[in-house]
Design a protein around this motif. Structure first.
Motif, mmCIF file in Angstrom:
data_model
loop_
_atom_site.group_PDB
_atom_site.id
_atom_site.type_symbol
_atom_site.label_atom_id
_atom_site.label_comp_id
_atom_site.label_asym_id
_atom_site.label_seq_id
_atom_site.Cartn_x
_atom_site.Cartn_y
_atom_site.Cartn_z
ATOM 1 N N MET A 127 0.817 -1.172 -0.082
ATOM 2 C CA MET A 127 0.028 -0.062 0.184
ATOM 3 C C MET A 127 0.876 1.365 -0.110
ATOM 4 S SD MET A 127 -3.035 -1.033 2.801
ATOM 5 C CE MET A 127 -3.961 0.250 2.496
ATOM 6 N N HIS A 128 1.942 1.125 0.698
ATOM 7 C CA HIS A 128 2.791 2.515 0.990
ATOM 8 C C HIS A 128 3.672 2.495 -0.495
ATOM 9 C CE1 HIS A 128 5.021 5.571 2.620
ATOM 10 N NE2 HIS A 128 6.556 4.860 2.283
ATOM 11 N N ARG A 131 0.855 1.900 -3.871
ATOM 12 C CA ARG A 131 -0.337 2.472 -4.071
ATOM 13 C C ARG A 131 0.150 4.136 -3.640
ATOM 14 N NH1 ARG A 131 -5.113 -0.531 -1.509
ATOM 15 N NH2 ARG A 131 -4.990 -2.623 -2.825
ATOM 16 N N MET A 133 0.584 5.504 -0.636
ATOM 17 C CA MET A 133 -0.231 5.793 0.572
ATOM 18 C C MET A 133 0.476 6.393 1.434
ATOM 19 S SD MET A 133 -3.361 2.973 0.242
ATOM 20 C CE MET A 133 -4.509 3.698 1.648
ATOM 21 N N THR A 134 -0.123 7.116 2.588
ATOM 22 C CA THR A 134 0.704 7.748 3.532
ATOM 23 C C THR A 134 0.389 6.779 4.689
ATOM 24 O OG1 THR A 134 -0.815 9.101 4.424
ATOM 25 C CG2 THR A 134 0.427 10.251 2.930
ATOM 26 N N GLU A 137 -2.959 7.063 6.070
ATOM 27 C CA GLU A 137 -4.103 6.656 5.191
ATOM 28 C C GLU A 137 -4.102 5.283 5.442
ATOM 29 O OE1 GLU A 137 -3.789 9.752 1.593
ATOM 30 O OE2 GLU A 137 -2.607 7.861 1.433
ATOM 31 N N ILE A 138 -3.016 4.491 5.604
ATOM 32 C CA ILE A 138 -2.750 3.006 5.775
ATOM 33 C C ILE A 138 -3.670 2.672 6.818
ATOM 34 C CG2 ILE A 138 -1.359 1.197 5.871
ATOM 35 C CD1 ILE A 138 0.461 2.521 3.936
ATOM 36 N N GLN A 141 -7.408 2.786 6.796
ATOM 37 C CA GLN A 141 -7.818 1.743 6.055
ATOM 38 C C GLN A 141 -8.028 0.374 6.758
ATOM 39 O OE1 GLN A 141 -6.894 1.807 1.901
ATOM 40 N NE2 GLN A 141 -8.022 0.176 1.485
#
Length: 171
Positions: A127-128, A131, A133-134, A137-138, A141
């Protein structure tokens, strides 16, 4: 060349021959020095300028130096190495092919490291990194805290680092 100029050249030769021989011995070696002395005097004689010179010793020294330069250039050209092209031999592997092979090996090592991670660690890492993502954010989610995301990322990075170290040592 007149009789007087021939006698003058012979006297000049006798006077300068030993000096020129020493000059060439120090710069070209004992074996080549006599031939180079003769070539230098021959150049001077062929130029036809002996009778008109104010300083024939300087001209002789300059001719000797030029002769050494010409000789060095000829030797350098004769040392050129030419390899015949043999179509029967295999062509060498291009570096680009080696890079592709190394890239494939590295991807396999990277994939093994990803598969060896726990499901959550792998998910946080992808995810990091994939995608973009910070950590916040992870965390939102997945329902975990920022510290949990940091923990999983450090585990994932340690696993990747270990796989890359093992790959570089093996390769």
């Amino acid at each position: 060349m007149t009789r007087n100029s021939t006698a003058a050249f012979a006297a000049f030769y006798r006077a300068e021959q030993a000096r020129l021989l020493r000059y060439f011995r120090t710069r070209a070696g004992r074996d080549d020095a006599p031939d180079l002395v003769q070539e230098t005097f021959a150049r001077l004689l062929r130029s036809g300028a002996f009778e008109r010179m104010d300083n024939p010793q300087a001209y002789l020294t300059r001719s000797a130096r030029n002769l050494l330069i010409d000789r060095a250039r000829q030797q350098q050209q004769s040392q050129a190495v030419i390899f015949p092209f043999d179509e029967g031999c295999d062509a060498p592997v291009c570096p680009e092919q080696m890079w592709r092979i190394e890239e494939a090996d590295l991807r396999r090592a990277y994939g093994r490291a990803l598969r060896a991670m726990s499901r959550r660690t792998r998910r946080v890492f992808l995810m990091h990194r994939m995608r973009r993502m910070t950590y916040t954010e992870i965390a939102k989610q997945l329902g975990i805290g920022d510290k949990g995301v940091q923990h999983h990322m450090s585990l994932a990075l340690a696993r990747i680092r270990g796989a890359l170290t093992a790959w570089s040592v093996a390769g």
